[in-house]
Write a protein that holds these residues in place. Structure first.
Motif, mmCIF file in Angstrom:
data_model
loop_
_atom_site.group_PDB
_atom_site.id
_atom_site.type_symbol
_atom_site.label_atom_id
_atom_site.label_comp_id
_atom_site.label_asym_id
_atom_site.label_seq_id
_atom_site.Cartn_x
_atom_site.Cartn_y
_atom_site.Cartn_z
ATOM 1 N N ALA A 156 0.761 -1.316 -0.143
ATOM 2 C CA ALA A 156 0.144 -0.098 -0.040
ATOM 3 C C ALA A 156 0.648 1.249 0.118
ATOM 4 C CB ALA A 156 -0.871 -0.025 1.232
ATOM 5 N N CYS A 157 1.797 1.309 0.724
ATOM 6 C CA CYS A 157 2.717 2.493 0.964
ATOM 7 C C CYS A 157 3.513 2.768 -0.527
ATOM 8 C CB CYS A 157 3.783 2.261 2.196
ATOM 9 S SG CYS A 157 3.110 2.479 3.833
ATOM 10 N N ALA A 158 4.028 1.655 -1.118
ATOM 11 C CA ALA A 158 4.740 1.666 -2.364
ATOM 12 C C ALA A 158 3.601 2.234 -3.270
ATOM 13 C CB ALA A 158 5.420 0.223 -2.695
ATOM 14 N N ASN A 171 -9.594 -2.783 14.101
ATOM 15 C CA ASN A 171 -9.866 -4.303 14.710
ATOM 16 C C ASN A 171 -9.903 -5.317 13.476
ATOM 17 O OD1 ASN A 171 -11.853 -6.892 15.260
ATOM 18 N ND2 ASN A 171 -10.696 -6.118 17.168
ATOM 19 N N LEU A 172 -10.568 -5.237 12.446
ATOM 20 C CA LEU A 172 -10.491 -5.987 11.120
ATOM 21 C C LEU A 172 -9.332 -5.667 10.295
ATOM 22 C CD1 LEU A 172 -14.318 -6.580 10.741
ATOM 23 C CD2 LEU A 172 -12.892 -7.919 11.955
ATOM 24 N N LEU A 173 -8.771 -4.861 10.384
ATOM 25 C CA LEU A 173 -7.579 -4.255 9.628
ATOM 26 C C LEU A 173 -7.949 -4.144 7.988
ATOM 27 C CD1 LEU A 173 -4.458 -6.030 11.441
ATOM 28 C CD2 LEU A 173 -5.512 -3.592 11.639
ATOM 29 N N ARG A 174 -9.228 -3.556 7.847
ATOM 30 C CA ARG A 174 -9.346 -3.426 6.363
ATOM 31 C C ARG A 174 -8.697 -2.251 5.738
ATOM 32 N NH1 ARG A 174 -14.558 -6.301 5.924
ATOM 33 N NH2 ARG A 174 -14.364 -7.917 7.465
ATOM 34 N N PRO A 175 -8.263 -2.573 4.543
ATOM 35 C CA PRO A 175 -7.392 -1.629 3.957
ATOM 36 C C PRO A 175 -8.125 -0.301 3.333
ATOM 37 C CG PRO A 175 -7.670 -3.562 2.390
ATOM 38 C CD PRO A 175 -8.183 -3.804 3.784
ATOM 39 N N ASP A 176 -9.298 -0.317 2.766
ATOM 40 C CA ASP A 176 -9.845 0.648 2.177
ATOM 41 C C ASP A 176 -11.027 1.203 2.736
ATOM 42 O OD1 ASP A 176 -9.611 1.958 -0.260
ATOM 43 O OD2 ASP A 176 -11.404 0.701 -1.253
ATOM 44 N N VAL A 177 -10.935 1.553 3.845
ATOM 45 C CA VAL A 177 -11.863 2.352 4.848
ATOM 46 C C VAL A 177 -11.798 3.779 4.601
ATOM 47 C CG1 VAL A 177 -13.061 2.780 6.892
ATOM 48 C CG2 VAL A 177 -12.133 0.612 6.297
ATOM 49 N N LEU A 178 -12.681 4.770 4.348
ATOM 50 C CA LEU A 178 -12.417 6.166 4.271
ATOM 51 C C LEU A 178 -13.683 6.816 5.190
ATOM 52 C CD1 LEU A 178 -11.067 8.647 2.958
ATOM 53 C CD2 LEU A 178 -13.201 8.596 1.404
ATOM 54 N N PRO A 179 -13.136 7.155 6.378
ATOM 55 C CA PRO A 179 -13.979 7.485 7.357
ATOM 56 C C PRO A 179 -14.350 9.277 7.126
ATOM 57 C CG PRO A 179 -11.992 7.535 8.225
ATOM 58 C CD PRO A 179 -11.867 6.887 6.779
ATOM 59 N N TRP A 209 -6.523 7.319 -3.658
ATOM 60 C CA TRP A 209 -5.692 6.489 -2.810
ATOM 61 C C TRP A 209 -6.383 4.928 -2.746
ATOM 62 C CZ3 TRP A 209 -7.353 10.089 2.097
ATOM 63 C CH2 TRP A 209 -6.378 11.134 1.864
ATOM 64 N N GLU A 210 -7.549 4.913 -3.299
ATOM 65 C CA GLU A 210 -8.103 3.524 -3.625
ATOM 66 C C GLU A 210 -7.022 2.288 -4.215
ATOM 67 O OE1 GLU A 210 -11.815 3.220 -5.478
ATOM 68 O OE2 GLU A 210 -12.596 5.012 -4.418
ATOM 69 N N PRO A 211 -6.735 1.043 -3.664
ATOM 70 C CA PRO A 211 -7.612 0.518 -2.569
ATOM 71 C C PRO A 211 -7.039 0.447 -1.375
ATOM 72 C CG PRO A 211 -6.334 -1.167 -3.877
ATOM 73 C CD PRO A 211 -6.027 0.373 -4.520
ATOM 74 N N TRP A 212 -6.373 1.659 -1.093
ATOM 75 C CA TRP A 212 -5.582 1.500 0.202
ATOM 76 C C TRP A 212 -5.901 2.999 1.164
ATOM 77 C CZ3 TRP A 212 -3.634 -2.988 0.124
ATOM 78 C CH2 TRP A 212 -3.288 -3.452 -1.354
ATOM 79 N N ARG A 213 -7.118 3.272 1.123
ATOM 80 C CA ARG A 213 -7.682 4.500 1.799
ATOM 81 C C ARG A 213 -7.523 4.345 3.100
ATOM 82 N NH1 ARG A 213 -13.497 5.389 -0.731
ATOM 83 N NH2 ARG A 213 -13.724 3.199 -0.457
ATOM 84 N N SER A 214 -7.435 3.177 3.819
ATOM 85 C CA SER A 214 -7.305 3.245 5.438
ATOM 86 C C SER A 214 -5.944 3.663 5.701
ATOM 87 C CB SER A 214 -7.560 1.674 5.784
ATOM 88 O OG SER A 214 -8.807 1.289 5.718
#
Length: 338
Positions: free
Chosen positions: A142-144, A276-284, A316-321
């Motif tokens: 994701a960082c890359a 908790n679930l460490l989902r990678p693509d959450v945008l709050p 940022w998708e799919p790494w918005r978290s």
């Protein structure tokens, strides 16, 4: 047209000797007759010399008084501070985003007239990482990807070294901490949570129910938040939630079940997905910190709408978290745990 800067010069009364004049502003010698004439000249920026007048001493003095006087510039009391390489590795703290750069304050920097003298980050800002913290398996990729496609994150991500998003494995604890943190600062939330842990050290639903409403409110929780946490504890103890199935459910399905509990809105459910679930693509988008960070990093501090924030985050998708986590770090380097 700007007026030329005027200075005085004297036409020599004797033949030039080849020696430099002692002063460009020397006064002309008075004639023995007492009537004397003063010769004035002003030199323009273009280098042209203008004759002012032939007049008596009084008139010449008045003409000289009209010449502009340069006011000395008061030196600024704010002085630059050189980074201290020996202490920077352990004392750096990011405090703001200014002019496209993250700013830090070190112990050597003084406060002058209630203003913080800042300096730009020149290296990695070390963040605490628990020894047993599990690095999400998607984090490096994701960082890359984010650094390759986003110019802001390309500069921001390297500043925080190996630090990464971490969470707790207990769903009840994660949700309870999220409720505590609603609409208050990270520092205030941590202080309240520490007091909660003091009366419920096992952090189990049963212990919270046993402690009761008044004890929880006494920790600094509002009465409503105390009610919410007790309702959450009741849901967990009764088995009404599909806790074991959450890992295999999609994001929106988990959000729908969690928001059925009193006091848990979409933001709290999204924090659960991230921490908790460490989902990678959450945008709050309801998160004030995220909106402020997008404003500072992408809009030079101008107010940002949810729609504008969503447009920025589309890149940022799919790494918005992951991007959201770094946005938080740009304003508050020490990460909060849920």
């Amino acid at each position: 047209m700007a007026s030329a800067t005027r200075t005085t010069a004297i036409k020599p009364t004797t033949k030039p000797t080849g020696k430099p004049a002692a002063s460009k502003t020397a006064k002309a010698p008075a004639k023995t007759s007492g009537v004397g004439a003063a010769r004035k000249a002003s030199v323009s920026k273009a280098g042209k010399v203008e004759k002012v007048a032939k007049a008596g001493p009084v008139v010449a003095k008045k003409a000289a008084s009209k010449l502009p006087v340069k006011t000395p510039v008061k030196p600024s009391r704010k002085t630059a501070v050189k980074p201290d390489a020996s202490s920077a590795a352990t004392t750096r703290r990011v405090i703001a985003k200014r002019d496209g750069e993250t700013r830090i304050v070190t112990p050597e920097i003084e406060r002058l007239e209630h203003e913080v003298v800042e300096q730009a980050v020149t290296g990695v800002v070390p963040l605490p990482v628990a020894p047993d913290a599990t690095r999400p398996d998607f984090w490096d990729q994701a960082c890359a990807d984010l650094m390759r496609r986003d110019r802001i994150l390309k500069k921001l991500i390297p500043q925080f070294g190996p630090a990464h998003l971490t969470g707790r494995g207990e769903p009840f604890v994660t949700l309870a901490r999220s409720i505590v943190g609603q609409q208050i600062s990270v520092k205030a939330a941590q202080a309240v949570w520490d007091r909660v842990v003091a009366i419920c050290p096992k952090l189990s639903p049963s212990q919270f129910i046993k402690a009761g409403h008044d004890a929880l409110a006494g920790c600094g929780l509002s009465r409503r938040k105390a009610e919410y946490i007790l309702d959450l504890a009741t849901h967990f103890k009764s088995g009404a939630l599909h806790v074991d199935a959450w890992a295999s459910m999609d994001d929106e399905a988990v959000i729908a079940e969690l928001t059925g509990i009193r006091g848990i809105g979409r933001w709290t459910a999204e924090m659960f997905l991230m921490f908790n679930l460490l989902r990678p693509d959450v945008l709050p988008l309801d998160d004030v910190g995220l909106i402020n960070a997008i404003s500072v990093n992408y809009f030079s501090g101008e107010p940002v709408t949810r729609s504008e924030a969503r447009e920025v985050a589309a890149n940022w998708e799919p790494w918005r978290s992951v991007a959201t986590w770094y946005m938080w770090r740009s304003l508050e380097p020490v990460p909060v745990e849920y």
